[in-house]
Scaffold this motif. Structure first.
Motif, PDB file in Angstrom:
ATOM      1  N   THR A 203       0.837  -1.204   0.000  1.00 38.03           N
ATOM      2  CA  THR A 203       0.000   0.000   0.000  1.00 38.03           C
ATOM      3  C   THR A 203       0.876   1.259   0.000  1.00 38.03           C
ATOM      4  O   THR A 203       0.615   2.218  -0.737  1.00 38.03           O
ATOM      5  CB  THR A 203      -0.912  -0.009   1.235  1.00 38.03           C
ATOM      6  N   VAL A 204       1.928   1.258   0.852  1.00 38.30           N
ATOM      7  CA  VAL A 204       2.852   2.401   0.900  1.00 38.30           C
ATOM      8  C   VAL A 204       3.529   2.585  -0.455  1.00 38.30           C
ATOM      9  O   VAL A 204       3.705   3.713  -0.937  1.00 38.30           O
ATOM     10  CB  VAL A 204       3.891   2.197   2.017  1.00 38.30           C
ATOM     11  N   HIS A 205       3.880   1.488  -1.087  1.00 39.10           N
ATOM     12  CA  HIS A 205       4.542   1.562  -2.396  1.00 39.10           C
ATOM     13  C   HIS A 205       3.620   2.205  -3.434  1.00 39.10           C
ATOM     14  O   HIS A 205       4.055   3.058  -4.229  1.00 39.10           O
ATOM     15  CB  HIS A 205       4.941   0.148  -2.828  1.00 39.10           C
ATOM     16  N   LEU A 206       2.377   1.829  -3.430  1.00 40.40           N
ATOM     17  CA  LEU A 206       1.424   2.421  -4.379  1.00 40.40           C
ATOM     18  C   LEU A 206       1.199   3.906  -4.080  1.00 40.40           C
ATOM     19  O   LEU A 206       1.097   4.724  -5.008  1.00 40.40           O
ATOM     20  CB  LEU A 206       0.101   1.648  -4.333  1.00 40.40           C
ATOM     21  N   GLN A 207       1.106   4.251  -2.791  1.00 36.91           N
ATOM     22  CA  GLN A 207       0.892   5.649  -2.424  1.00 36.91           C
ATOM     23  C   GLN A 207       2.066   6.515  -2.850  1.00 36.91           C
ATOM     24  O   GLN A 207       1.898   7.598  -3.438  1.00 36.91           O
ATOM     25  CB  GLN A 207       0.675   5.760  -0.915  1.00 36.91           C
ATOM     26  N   THR A 208       3.291   6.068  -2.554  1.00 37.56           N
ATOM     27  CA  THR A 208       4.469   6.860  -2.931  1.00 37.56           C
ATOM     28  C   THR A 208       4.626   6.927  -4.438  1.00 37.56           C
ATOM     29  O   THR A 208       5.040   7.958  -4.989  1.00 37.56           O
ATOM     30  CB  THR A 208       5.735   6.244  -2.305  1.00 37.56           C
ATOM     31  N   LYS A 209       4.259   5.866  -5.111  1.00 35.88           N
ATOM     32  CA  LYS A 209       4.338   5.883  -6.574  1.00 35.88           C
ATOM     33  C   LYS A 209       3.396   6.927  -7.151  1.00 35.88           C
ATOM     34  O   LYS A 209       3.763   7.705  -8.049  1.00 35.88           O
ATOM     35  CB  LYS A 209       4.000   4.500  -7.128  1.00 35.88           C
ATOM     36  N   ALA A 210       2.163   6.980  -6.627  1.00 33.00           N
ATOM     37  CA  ALA A 210       1.200   7.974  -7.102  1.00 33.00           C
ATOM     38  C   ALA A 210       1.655   9.393  -6.757  1.00 33.00           C
ATOM     39  O   ALA A 210       1.519  10.317  -7.576  1.00 33.00           O
ATOM     40  CB  ALA A 210      -0.169   7.689  -6.486  1.00 33.00           C
ATOM     41  N   ARG A 211       2.222   9.585  -5.553  1.00 31.31           N
ATOM     42  CA  ARG A 211       2.662  10.916  -5.151  1.00 31.31           C
ATOM     43  C   ARG A 211       3.835  11.401  -6.009  1.00 31.31           C
ATOM     44  O   ARG A 211       3.852  12.544  -6.485  1.00 31.31           O
ATOM     45  CB  ARG A 211       3.053  10.906  -3.675  1.00 31.31           C
ATOM     46  N   TYR A 212       4.813  10.526  -6.235  1.00 30.87           N
ATOM     47  CA  TYR A 212       5.965  10.926  -7.041  1.00 30.87           C
ATOM     48  C   TYR A 212       5.570  11.160  -8.496  1.00 30.87           C
ATOM     49  O   TYR A 212       6.116  12.043  -9.163  1.00 30.87           O
ATOM     50  CB  TYR A 212       7.061   9.865  -6.966  1.00 30.87           C
ATOM     51  N   THR A 213       4.636  10.378  -8.985  1.00 30.08           N
ATOM     52  CA  THR A 213       4.164  10.591 -10.367  1.00 30.08           C
ATOM     53  C   THR A 213       3.462  11.935 -10.495  1.00 30.08           C
ATOM     54  O   THR A 213       3.642  12.659 -11.478  1.00 30.08           O
ATOM     55  CB  THR A 213       3.224   9.452 -10.771  1.00 30.08           C
ATOM     56  N   SER A 214       2.671  12.257  -9.474  1.00 27.07           N
ATOM     57  CA  SER A 214       1.992  13.550  -9.491  1.00 27.07           C
ATOM     58  C   SER A 214       2.982  14.701  -9.419  1.00 27.07           C
ATOM     59  O   SER A 214       2.848  15.701 -10.142  1.00 27.07           O
ATOM     60  CB  SER A 214       1.003  13.623  -8.315  1.00 27.07           C
ATOM     61  N   GLU A 215       3.994  14.575  -8.563  1.00 24.99           N
ATOM     62  CA  GLU A 215       5.014  15.627  -8.465  1.00 24.99           C
ATOM     63  C   GLU A 215       5.794  15.766  -9.772  1.00 24.99           C
ATOM     64  O   GLU A 215       6.102  16.883 -10.208  1.00 24.99           O
ATOM     65  CB  GLU A 215       5.963  15.311  -7.311  1.00 24.99           C
ATOM     66  N   MET A 216       6.119  14.648 -10.396  1.00 19.82           N
ATOM     67  CA  MET A 216       6.853  14.706 -11.650  1.00 19.82           C
ATOM     68  C   MET A 216       6.008  15.347 -12.749  1.00 19.82           C
ATOM     69  O   MET A 216       6.503  16.153 -13.541  1.00 19.82           O
ATOM     70  CB  MET A 216       7.271  13.291 -12.059  1.00 19.82           C
ATOM     71  N   ARG A 217       4.711  15.022 -12.782  1.00 20.42           N
ATOM     72  CA  ARG A 217       3.826  15.633 -13.768  1.00 20.42           C
ATOM     73  C   ARG A 217       3.705  17.131 -13.533  1.00 20.42           C
ATOM     74  O   ARG A 217       3.704  17.936 -14.475  1.00 20.42           O
ATOM     75  CB  ARG A 217       2.452  14.972 -13.712  1.00 20.42           C
ATOM     76  N   SER A 218       3.605  17.521 -12.250  1.00 19.67           N
ATOM     77  CA  SER A 218       3.501  18.948 -11.931  1.00 19.67           C
ATOM     78  C   SER A 218       4.762  19.689 -12.340  1.00 19.67           C
ATOM     79  O   SER A 218       4.719  20.812 -12.849  1.00 19.67           O
ATOM     80  CB  SER A 218       3.239  19.128 -10.435  1.00 19.67           C
ATOM     81  N   GLU A 219       5.935  19.049 -12.126  1.00 24.21           N
ATOM     82  CA  GLU A 219       7.183  19.699 -12.496  1.00 24.21           C
ATOM     83  C   GLU A 219       7.309  19.833 -14.013  1.00 24.21           C
ATOM     84  O   GLU A 219       7.759  20.862 -14.524  1.00 24.21           O
ATOM     85  CB  GLU A 219       8.369  18.904 -11.944  1.00 24.21           C
ATOM     86  N   LEU A 220       6.890  18.803 -14.737  1.00 24.25           N
ATOM     87  CA  LEU A 220       6.992  18.855 -16.194  1.00 24.25           C
ATOM     88  C   LEU A 220       6.016  19.849 -16.802  1.00 24.25           C
ATOM     89  O   LEU A 220       6.345  20.570 -17.750  1.00 24.25           O
ATOM     90  CB  LEU A 220       6.741  17.455 -16.776  1.00 24.25           C
ATOM     91  N   LEU A 221       4.798  19.939 -16.252  1.00 20.94           N
ATOM     92  CA  LEU A 221       3.793  20.843 -16.796  1.00 20.94           C
ATOM     93  C   LEU A 221       3.918  22.253 -16.249  1.00 20.94           C
ATOM     94  O   LEU A 221       3.251  23.174 -16.728  1.00 20.94           O
ATOM     95  CB  LEU A 221       2.389  20.293 -16.512  1.00 20.94           C
ATOM     96  N   GLY A 222       4.732  22.451 -15.189  1.00 16.85           N
ATOM     97  CA  GLY A 222       4.935  23.783 -14.625  1.00 16.85           C
ATOM     98  C   GLY A 222       3.722  24.315 -13.908  1.00 16.85           C
ATOM     99  O   GLY A 222       3.391  25.497 -14.005  1.00 16.85           O
ATOM    100  N   THR A 223       3.013  23.465 -13.185  1.00 16.57           N
ATOM    101  CA  THR A 223       1.799  23.884 -12.490  1.00 16.57           C
ATOM    102  C   THR A 223       2.087  24.482 -11.130  1.00 16.57           C
ATOM    103  O   THR A 223       1.173  24.980 -10.457  1.00 16.57           O
ATOM    104  CB  THR A 223       0.857  22.681 -12.303  1.00 16.57           C
ATOM    105  N   ARG A 224       3.339  24.457 -10.702  1.00 14.64           N
ATOM    106  CA  ARG A 224       3.636  25.037  -9.395  1.00 14.64           C
ATOM    107  C   ARG A 224       3.642  26.564  -9.513  1.00 14.64           C
ATOM    108  O   ARG A 224       4.023  27.147 -10.535  1.00 14.64           O
ATOM    109  CB  ARG A 224       5.010  24.559  -8.903  1.00 14.64           C
ATOM    110  N   SER A 225       3.227  27.219  -8.480  1.00 12.09           N
ATOM    111  CA  SER A 225       3.190  28.692  -8.447  1.00 12.09           C
ATOM    112  C   SER A 225       4.593  29.243  -8.350  1.00 12.09           C
ATOM    113  O   SER A 225       5.417  28.755  -7.595  1.00 12.09           O
ATOM    114  CB  SER A 225       2.370  29.174  -7.238  1.00 12.09           C
ATOM    115  N   CYS A 226       4.895  30.257  -9.160  1.00 11.04           N
ATOM    116  CA  CYS A 226       6.219  30.840  -9.133  1.00 11.04           C
ATOM    117  C   CYS A 226       6.118  32.260  -9.661  1.00 11.04           C
ATOM    118  O   CYS A 226       5.155  32.635 -10.334  1.00 11.04           O
ATOM    119  CB  CYS A 226       7.206  30.037  -9.974  1.00 11.04           C
TER     120      CYS A 226
END
Length: 262
Positions: free
Chosen positions: A108-131
Protein backbone atom coordinates in the motif's frame (compact mmCIF):
# COMPACT_ATOMS: atom_id res chain seq x y z
CA UNK A 1 2.71 -17.78 14.86
CA UNK A 2 5.21 -15.77 16.92
CA UNK A 3 7.66 -17.94 18.84
CA UNK A 4 9.61 -15.34 20.87
CA UNK A 5 9.22 -11.96 22.53
CA UNK A 6 11.93 -10.53 20.27
CA UNK A 7 9.93 -11.47 17.19
CA UNK A 8 6.78 -10.00 18.73
CA UNK A 9 8.55 -6.69 19.40
CA UNK A 10 9.96 -6.77 15.88
CA UNK A 11 6.50 -7.19 14.38
CA UNK A 12 5.10 -4.37 16.50
CA UNK A 13 7.87 -2.01 15.46
CA UNK A 14 7.52 -3.11 11.81
CA UNK A 15 3.80 -2.39 11.90
CA UNK A 16 4.51 1.03 13.43
CA UNK A 17 7.08 1.79 10.70
CA UNK A 18 4.62 0.84 7.99
CA UNK A 19 1.99 3.07 9.59
CA UNK A 20 4.40 6.03 9.77
CA UNK A 21 5.57 5.43 6.18
CA UNK A 22 1.99 5.56 4.91
CA UNK A 23 1.51 9.04 6.40
CA UNK A 24 2.64 12.28 4.79
CA UNK A 25 5.75 13.42 6.64
CA UNK A 26 7.81 16.57 6.82
CA UNK A 27 11.42 16.71 5.68
CA UNK A 28 12.51 17.06 9.30
CA UNK A 29 10.77 13.85 10.37
CA UNK A 30 13.36 11.58 11.99
CA UNK A 31 11.34 8.85 13.68
CA UNK A 32 11.03 6.51 10.71
CA UNK A 33 14.78 6.46 10.10
CA UNK A 34 15.45 5.59 13.75
CA UNK A 35 12.73 2.94 13.69
CA UNK A 36 14.21 1.31 10.59
CA UNK A 37 17.68 1.26 12.16
CA UNK A 38 16.20 -0.46 15.21
CA UNK A 39 14.43 -2.92 12.92
CA UNK A 40 17.75 -3.85 11.32
CA UNK A 41 19.31 -4.55 14.69
CA UNK A 42 16.34 -6.65 15.80
CA UNK A 43 16.37 -8.59 12.52
CA UNK A 44 20.06 -9.37 13.02
CA UNK A 45 19.31 -10.58 16.55
CA UNK A 46 16.47 -12.73 15.20
CA UNK A 47 18.77 -14.39 12.69
CA UNK A 48 21.30 -15.20 15.42
CA UNK A 49 18.76 -16.35 18.01
CA UNK A 50 18.21 -19.97 18.96
CA UNK A 51 14.43 -19.86 18.37
CA UNK A 52 14.63 -18.02 15.07
CA UNK A 53 11.76 -18.21 12.54
CA UNK A 54 11.85 -20.24 9.35
CA UNK A 55 14.05 -19.02 6.47
CA UNK A 56 10.95 -18.02 4.47
CA UNK A 57 9.68 -15.76 7.27
CA UNK A 58 13.15 -14.25 7.79
CA UNK A 59 13.40 -13.50 4.08
CA UNK A 60 10.01 -11.76 4.20
CA UNK A 61 11.10 -9.68 7.22
CA UNK A 62 14.33 -8.72 5.46
CA UNK A 63 12.38 -7.81 2.32
CA UNK A 64 10.16 -5.41 4.26
CA UNK A 65 13.08 -3.83 6.09
CA UNK A 66 14.94 -3.33 2.80
CA UNK A 67 11.81 -1.75 1.34
CA UNK A 68 11.61 0.76 4.21
CA UNK A 69 15.33 1.56 3.85
CA UNK A 70 14.90 2.08 0.12
CA UNK A 71 11.89 4.31 0.77
CA UNK A 72 13.97 6.52 3.06
CA UNK A 73 16.76 6.74 0.49
CA UNK A 74 14.23 7.61 -2.21
CA UNK A 75 12.77 10.44 -0.16
CA UNK A 76 16.24 11.98 0.16
CA UNK A 77 16.51 12.45 -3.62
CA UNK A 78 16.00 15.98 -4.91
CA UNK A 79 14.20 15.44 -8.21
CA UNK A 80 10.68 13.96 -8.48
CA UNK A 81 11.83 12.12 -11.61
CA UNK A 82 14.62 10.44 -9.67
CA UNK A 83 12.21 9.60 -6.87
CA UNK A 84 9.70 8.04 -9.28
CA UNK A 85 12.44 6.05 -10.98
CA UNK A 86 13.92 4.84 -7.69
CA UNK A 87 10.46 3.98 -6.40
CA UNK A 88 9.97 1.55 -9.28
CA UNK A 89 12.89 -0.55 -8.08
CA UNK A 90 11.49 -0.93 -4.56
CA UNK A 91 10.16 -4.39 -3.73
CA UNK A 92 7.38 -4.44 -1.09
CA UNK A 93 6.54 -7.42 1.09
CA UNK A 94 4.37 -10.27 -0.05
CA UNK A 95 2.48 -11.08 3.16
CA UNK A 96 0.58 -8.86 5.64
CA UNK A 97 2.39 -7.98 8.83
CA UNK A 98 -0.71 -8.26 11.03
CA UNK A 99 -3.88 -10.31 10.75
CA UNK A 100 -5.99 -7.16 10.27
CA UNK A 101 -4.35 -6.31 6.96
CA UNK A 102 -6.00 -7.54 3.79
CA UNK A 103 -3.13 -6.26 1.66
CA UNK A 104 0.50 -5.96 2.79
CA UNK A 105 1.07 -2.50 4.23
CA UNK A 106 4.35 -2.13 2.37
CA UNK A 107 2.53 -2.69 -0.91
CA UNK A 108 0.00 0.00 0.00
CA UNK A 109 2.85 2.40 0.90
CA UNK A 110 4.54 1.56 -2.40
CA UNK A 111 1.42 2.42 -4.38
CA UNK A 112 0.89 5.65 -2.42
CA UNK A 113 4.47 6.86 -2.93
CA UNK A 114 4.34 5.88 -6.57
CA UNK A 115 1.20 7.97 -7.10
CA UNK A 116 2.66 10.92 -5.15
CA UNK A 117 5.96 10.93 -7.04
CA UNK A 118 4.16 10.59 -10.37
CA UNK A 119 1.99 13.55 -9.49
CA UNK A 120 5.01 15.63 -8.46
CA UNK A 121 6.85 14.71 -11.65
CA UNK A 122 3.83 15.63 -13.77
CA UNK A 123 3.50 18.95 -11.93
CA UNK A 124 7.18 19.70 -12.50
CA UNK A 125 6.99 18.85 -16.19
CA UNK A 126 3.79 20.84 -16.80
CA UNK A 127 4.94 23.78 -14.62
CA UNK A 128 1.80 23.88 -12.49
CA UNK A 129 3.64 25.04 -9.39
CA UNK A 130 3.19 28.69 -8.45
CA UNK A 131 6.22 30.84 -9.13
CA UNK A 132 7.19 34.40 -9.91
CA UNK A 133 7.98 35.66 -13.42
CA UNK A 134 11.72 35.43 -12.91
CA UNK A 135 11.42 32.02 -11.32
CA UNK A 136 9.14 30.83 -14.12
CA UNK A 137 11.58 32.08 -16.76
CA UNK A 138 14.45 30.33 -15.00
CA UNK A 139 12.36 27.23 -14.68
CA UNK A 140 11.43 27.31 -18.37
CA UNK A 141 15.06 27.90 -19.30
CA UNK A 142 16.14 24.97 -17.17
CA UNK A 143 13.41 22.86 -18.75
CA UNK A 144 14.54 23.73 -22.26
CA UNK A 145 18.15 23.02 -21.37
CA UNK A 146 17.07 19.81 -19.74
CA UNK A 147 15.09 18.80 -22.84
CA UNK A 148 18.06 19.58 -25.10
CA UNK A 149 20.39 17.70 -22.78
CA UNK A 150 17.92 14.84 -22.58
CA UNK A 151 17.68 14.70 -26.38
CA UNK A 152 21.47 14.67 -26.69
CA UNK A 153 21.76 12.08 -23.97
CA UNK A 154 19.04 10.00 -25.65
CA UNK A 155 20.86 10.24 -28.98
CA UNK A 156 24.14 9.27 -27.35
CA UNK A 157 22.41 6.45 -25.51
CA UNK A 158 20.89 5.25 -28.81
CA UNK A 159 24.34 5.33 -30.44
CA UNK A 160 25.86 3.44 -27.55
CA UNK A 161 22.97 0.99 -27.60
CA UNK A 162 23.48 0.36 -31.32
CA UNK A 163 27.19 -0.20 -30.71
CA UNK A 164 26.43 -2.61 -27.87
CA UNK A 165 23.85 -4.45 -29.98
CA UNK A 166 26.29 -4.65 -32.89
CA UNK A 167 28.98 -5.97 -30.55
CA UNK A 168 26.61 -8.59 -29.17
CA UNK A 169 25.53 -9.47 -32.71
CA UNK A 170 29.16 -9.99 -33.74
CA UNK A 171 29.78 -12.08 -30.65
CA UNK A 172 26.72 -14.19 -31.44
CA UNK A 173 27.87 -14.72 -35.01
CA UNK A 174 31.34 -15.67 -33.84
CA UNK A 175 29.87 -18.01 -31.25
CA UNK A 176 27.60 -19.54 -33.89
CA UNK A 177 30.57 -20.10 -36.21
CA UNK A 178 32.57 -21.71 -33.40
CA UNK A 179 29.62 -23.94 -32.47
CA UNK A 180 29.21 -24.92 -36.14
CA UNK A 181 32.92 -25.73 -36.37
CA UNK A 182 32.72 -27.77 -33.17
CA UNK A 183 29.67 -29.59 -34.50
CA UNK A 184 31.49 -30.44 -37.73
CA UNK A 185 34.54 -31.60 -35.82
CA UNK A 186 32.37 -33.68 -33.51
CA UNK A 187 30.59 -35.19 -36.51
CA UNK A 188 33.87 -36.11 -38.23
CA UNK A 189 35.25 -37.59 -35.00
CA UNK A 190 32.04 -39.55 -34.52
CA UNK A 191 32.21 -40.94 -38.07
CA UNK A 192 35.87 -41.86 -37.62
CA UNK A 193 35.12 -43.58 -34.31
CA UNK A 194 32.20 -45.37 -35.94
CA UNK A 195 34.43 -46.65 -38.75
CA UNK A 196 37.07 -47.81 -36.27
CA UNK A 197 34.44 -49.60 -34.20
CA UNK A 198 33.00 -51.18 -37.36
CA UNK A 199 36.45 -52.43 -38.41
CA UNK A 200 37.11 -53.75 -34.90
CA UNK A 201 33.78 -55.58 -34.93
CA UNK A 202 34.59 -57.10 -38.34
CA UNK A 203 38.05 -58.19 -37.15
CA UNK A 204 36.52 -59.67 -34.01
CA UNK A 205 33.94 -61.55 -36.07
CA UNK A 206 36.68 -62.98 -38.33
CA UNK A 207 38.71 -63.98 -35.27
CA UNK A 208 35.73 -65.73 -33.74
CA UNK A 209 34.97 -67.53 -37.00
CA UNK A 210 38.57 -68.69 -37.34
CA UNK A 211 38.58 -69.77 -33.72
CA UNK A 212 35.45 -71.86 -34.33
CA UNK A 213 37.03 -73.44 -37.41
CA UNK A 214 40.24 -74.22 -35.54
CA UNK A 215 38.24 -75.69 -32.69
CA UNK A 216 36.38 -77.93 -35.09
CA UNK A 217 39.61 -79.07 -36.77
CA UNK A 218 41.23 -79.69 -33.38
CA UNK A 219 38.30 -81.80 -32.29
CA UNK A 220 38.48 -83.85 -35.51
CA UNK A 221 42.21 -84.42 -35.16
CA UNK A 222 41.77 -85.36 -31.52
CA UNK A 223 39.21 -88.01 -32.45
CA UNK A 224 41.50 -89.40 -35.19
CA UNK A 225 44.47 -89.49 -32.81
CA UNK A 226 42.39 -91.26 -30.20
CA UNK A 227 41.26 -93.88 -32.74
CA UNK A 228 44.81 -94.32 -34.00
CA UNK A 229 46.08 -94.77 -30.46
CA UNK A 230 43.41 -97.41 -29.79
CA UNK A 231 44.35 -99.26 -33.01
CA UNK A 232 48.06 -99.19 -32.15
CA UNK A 233 47.44 -100.64 -28.71
CA UNK A 234 45.30 -103.46 -30.16
CA UNK A 235 47.96 -104.48 -32.74
CA UNK A 236 50.71 -104.46 -30.15
CA UNK A 237 48.65 -106.68 -27.86
CA UNK A 238 48.02 -109.22 -30.58
CA UNK A 239 51.66 -109.26 -31.58
CA UNK A 240 52.74 -109.93 -27.98
CA UNK A 241 50.20 -112.77 -27.66
CA UNK A 242 51.43 -114.31 -30.87
CA UNK A 243 55.06 -114.06 -29.73
CA UNK A 244 54.24 -115.64 -26.36
CA UNK A 245 52.32 -118.48 -28.02
CA UNK A 246 55.16 -119.08 -30.49
CA UNK A 247 57.70 -119.26 -27.69
CA UNK A 248 55.49 -121.68 -25.74
CA UNK A 249 55.05 -124.00 -28.69
CA UNK A 250 58.72 -123.81 -29.51
CA UNK A 251 59.65 -124.85 -25.95
CA UNK A 252 57.32 -127.83 -26.10
CA UNK A 253 58.73 -128.94 -29.46
CA UNK A 254 62.28 -128.47 -28.18
CA UNK A 255 61.55 -130.64 -25.19
CA UNK A 256 59.97 -133.34 -27.37
CA UNK A 257 62.68 -133.35 -29.96
CA UNK A 258 65.63 -133.29 -27.60
CA UNK A 259 64.87 -135.62 -24.66
CA UNK A 260 66.58 -135.16 -21.41
CA UNK A 261 70.04 -136.74 -21.14
CA UNK A 262 70.40 -139.66 -18.73
Amino acid sequence: MVDSRLELNFLRLLSRCESVASEKRDASEWRLEKYVAALEEMLTALKRGSSKPTPEILNEYARKVEFLKGLLETEKLSSPTEKALANQFLAPGWTPTTAKERMPATKTVHLQTKARYTSEMRSELLGTRSCSDTDCEDLNLRKRKGMVGAAAAEKQSATELDAVLQHHHNLQEKLAEEMLSLARSLKSNTLAAQNVIKQDNQTLSNSLRMADQNLGKLKTESDRLEQHAKKSVNWLLWIMLIVVCFIFVSMILFIRIFPRLK
